[in-house]
Design a protein around this motif. Sequence first.
Motif, PDB file in Angstrom:
ATOM      1  N   LEU A   4       0.771  -0.956  -0.039  1.00 59.63           N
ATOM      2  CA  LEU A   4      -0.032   0.020  -0.026  1.00 59.63           C
ATOM      3  C   LEU A   4       0.690   1.061  -0.074  1.00 59.63           C
ATOM      4  N   ARG A   5       0.392   2.430  -0.543  1.00 54.60           N
ATOM      5  CA  ARG A   5       1.077   3.820  -0.424  1.00 54.60           C
ATOM      6  C   ARG A   5       1.262   4.023   1.064  1.00 54.60           C
ATOM      7  N   PRO A   6       2.122   4.899   1.474  1.00 52.67           N
ATOM      8  CA  PRO A   6       2.145   4.958   2.724  1.00 52.67           C
ATOM      9  C   PRO A   6       0.929   5.688   3.679  1.00 52.67           C
ATOM     10  N   ASP A   7       0.136   6.482   2.886  1.00 54.94           N
ATOM     11  CA  ASP A   7      -0.983   6.988   3.665  1.00 54.94           C
ATOM     12  C   ASP A   7      -2.054   6.055   3.639  1.00 54.94           C
ATOM     13  N   LEU A   8      -2.156   4.908   2.803  1.00 56.97           N
ATOM     14  CA  LEU A   8      -2.947   4.018   2.915  1.00 56.97           C
ATOM     15  C   LEU A   8      -2.712   2.950   3.962  1.00 56.97           C
ATOM     16  N   ALA A   9      -1.405   2.816   4.158  1.00 52.53           N
ATOM     17  CA  ALA A   9      -0.854   1.750   5.055  1.00 52.53           C
ATOM     18  C   ALA A   9      -0.994   2.309   6.423  1.00 52.53           C
ATOM     19  N   ALA A  10      -0.996   3.603   6.747  1.00 56.25           N
ATOM     20  CA  ALA A  10      -1.199   4.152   8.038  1.00 56.25           C
ATOM     21  C   ALA A  10      -2.735   4.074   8.174  1.00 56.25           C
ATOM     22  N   ILE A  11      -3.354   4.453   7.271  1.00 53.85           N
ATOM     23  CA  ILE A  11      -5.003   4.089   7.636  1.00 53.85           C
ATOM     24  C   ILE A  11      -5.365   2.731   7.997  1.00 53.85           C
ATOM     25  N   ALA A  12      -4.708   1.779   7.246  1.00 54.26           N
ATOM     26  CA  ALA A  12      -5.026   0.384   7.393  1.00 54.26           C
ATOM     27  C   ALA A  12      -4.658  -0.108   8.897  1.00 54.26           C
ATOM     28  N   ALA A  13      -3.421   0.536   9.256  1.00 51.81           N
ATOM     29  CA  ALA A  13      -2.959   0.183  10.593  1.00 51.81           C
ATOM     30  C   ALA A  13      -4.021   0.530  11.798  1.00 51.81           C
ATOM     31  N   HIS A  14      -4.452   1.538  11.466  1.00 53.06           N
ATOM     32  CA  HIS A  14      -5.399   2.140  12.518  1.00 53.06           C
ATOM     33  C   HIS A  14      -6.838   1.953  12.452  1.00 53.06           C
TER      34      HIS A  14
END
Length: 196
Positions: A4-14
Amino acid sequence: MKNLRPDLAAIAAHVEPGSRALDIGCGDGGLMAVLEGEKGCDVRGIEIDPVLVERCVSRGLSVVQGDANTDLTEYPDKAFDYAILSQTLQTAIRPDRMLDELLRVGRRAFVSFPNFAHWRTRKALLMGGRMPVTRALPVSWYETDNIHHVTIEDFRDLARAKGAVIERAWHFANGRAIGRIGANWRAEFAVFELSR
């Protein structure tokens, strides 16, 4: 979450496991697939591009073709735990109204966007006198869907004006997370988690 793009990875993680999420402007469904497959979430998507909708549906994702500028009004209040808008706010006809709708349909909202105050953007305007083409803004001004040039500080002001609480924020440059200090000129894009 590696792909995932970094922004999507941050969202997915939270996003909490097992929650209900609406991915607005879901693109090819990458985030949706991770939320369903790795977090057991019930995820729905809305996407304007029919080719991307077809790609999502062929992957078994629940996506409808629609325009977030007008179609979010069809969703009931607090129908989702999370309303997610990634790299789309700057393309909305009225970002202020879009934020209201996100916080109406979701108990929480994630919003990510390119930061038009990044130093490369400023340099391109100052030194070249032209609208920039950068990693975060890879398309020429006449081709771009970006109709509102938002900065991190602009978004913070909008959230405050709309009575939204910024629960968390992440800032990224060169594909990595950076701290908040100086983020308005250092970050290529940002992610905010909000509630009301």
